[in-house]
Design a protein around this motif. Sequence first.
Motif, short mmCIF file in Angstrom:
data_model
loop_
_atom_site.label_atom_id
_atom_site.label_comp_id
_atom_site.label_asym_id
_atom_site.label_seq_id
_atom_site.Cartn_x
_atom_site.Cartn_y
_atom_site.Cartn_z
N UNK A 1 3.67 17.85 -5.25
CA UNK A 1 4.79 18.68 -4.82
C UNK A 1 5.53 18.05 -3.61
N UNK A 2 4.75 17.12 -2.82
CA UNK A 2 5.17 16.70 -1.40
C UNK A 2 4.79 15.25 -1.30
N UNK A 3 5.71 14.32 -1.14
CA UNK A 3 5.34 12.91 -0.70
C UNK A 3 6.10 12.42 0.55
N UNK A 4 5.44 12.44 1.49
CA UNK A 4 6.00 11.91 2.95
C UNK A 4 6.95 10.66 2.60
N UNK A 5 7.87 10.38 3.34
CA UNK A 5 8.62 9.30 3.32
C UNK A 5 8.01 8.06 3.97
N UNK A 6 8.32 6.94 3.38
CA UNK A 6 7.45 5.80 3.89
C UNK A 6 7.70 5.78 5.59
N UNK A 7 9.04 5.95 6.15
CA UNK A 7 9.09 6.01 7.56
C UNK A 7 8.42 6.91 8.24
N UNK B 1 0.88 -1.14 -0.06
CA UNK B 1 -0.01 -0.10 0.17
C UNK B 1 0.82 1.37 0.18
N UNK B 2 2.24 1.24 0.82
CA UNK B 2 2.82 2.47 0.93
C UNK B 2 3.64 2.69 -0.38
N UNK B 3 3.98 1.60 -0.99
CA UNK B 3 4.74 1.67 -2.18
C UNK B 3 3.98 2.27 -3.24
N UNK B 4 2.50 1.98 -3.04
CA UNK B 4 1.73 2.32 -4.22
C UNK B 4 1.37 3.76 -4.09
N UNK B 5 1.18 4.28 -3.06
CA UNK B 5 1.14 5.67 -2.62
C UNK B 5 2.01 6.47 -3.01
N UNK B 6 3.43 5.95 -2.78
CA UNK B 6 4.44 6.65 -3.41
C UNK B 6 4.82 6.76 -4.82
N UNK B 7 4.53 5.83 -5.38
CA UNK B 7 4.55 5.75 -6.95
C UNK B 7 3.31 6.58 -7.51
N UNK B 8 2.32 6.43 -6.77
CA UNK B 8 1.17 7.21 -7.31
C UNK B 8 1.38 8.80 -7.02
N UNK B 9 1.76 9.04 -5.96
CA UNK B 9 2.33 10.54 -5.89
C UNK B 9 3.25 10.93 -7.07
#
Length: 259
Positions: A54-60, A40-48
């Motif tokens: 302009x801002x994508x929070x780090x997974x951590x 889920x978090x990988x998909x969020x990052x890639x989608x962003x």
Amino acid sequence: MKAWNKDGKPSDHPEPWGQHGIFSTMRIFPGNKIPFRSDHLHRLSESGKQLGLPWIPKTETINELIEEFISGMDAGHGLVRICIFEDIIGISSRKARSDGNPVEGWLIRYRRLKPGIKLTVEKELYGSLSELDVEKEDWIIIDPKENDLRESATSNIIFVQDNKLMIPDKRVLNGIVQQKLLPILQDNFFVTRSTPQDQDVTSFDEIILCGTGRGVAPLASLPELGWTSKQNDVFKIIRSHYEELIKSACAYISFRLTI
């Protein structure tokens, strides 16, 4: 419902539908276990990245906020939605009431803007879920030009005919539950990737929904197309595979916590 700005300070959680942003919904099981969290978090990052936020929070950072949120979450809630907007991340929760329930489908003529991304701007689709009893109803998306059935507002769709599976792959979100199930389905059934037309629906014996909130659930009827489920045999098999997936994922989380 909580939100934080780019500096990590608390903020107001905006109404998501209609806002520029992305989201993903995760299921929480007893012991605060979240299967497929990293997916889920990988998909969020890639989608962003695809959307150009302009801002994508780090997974951590997201993981820390999730832990903070669920520590004070209503004990009866089993679904957590993460939204990332231009300068805010928001987390909300609700009860998981639709898991495995038979569903009545209603048609919505809609073409998703970016099918591979869950966009909060799609108010016409996600905002309209408030018109339904989502515990037992869902919008079945029919393309307004091609008249084919691709997915529902909450789930991927599996069409069943003579124990053979047809799974749409054209302009759909390949959901995480479907991703996990697909290799198992291909080992146990004859699977084709195709998208049926609306006039073809009456030929199917079963239609099955799969997604984070619904898990694996049978579509009971699609009244506008004159379709009613003829059986639940394949649903029961796929549901069993899904439950094993969840059991294994939760066991793995428990194992990791002991290391």
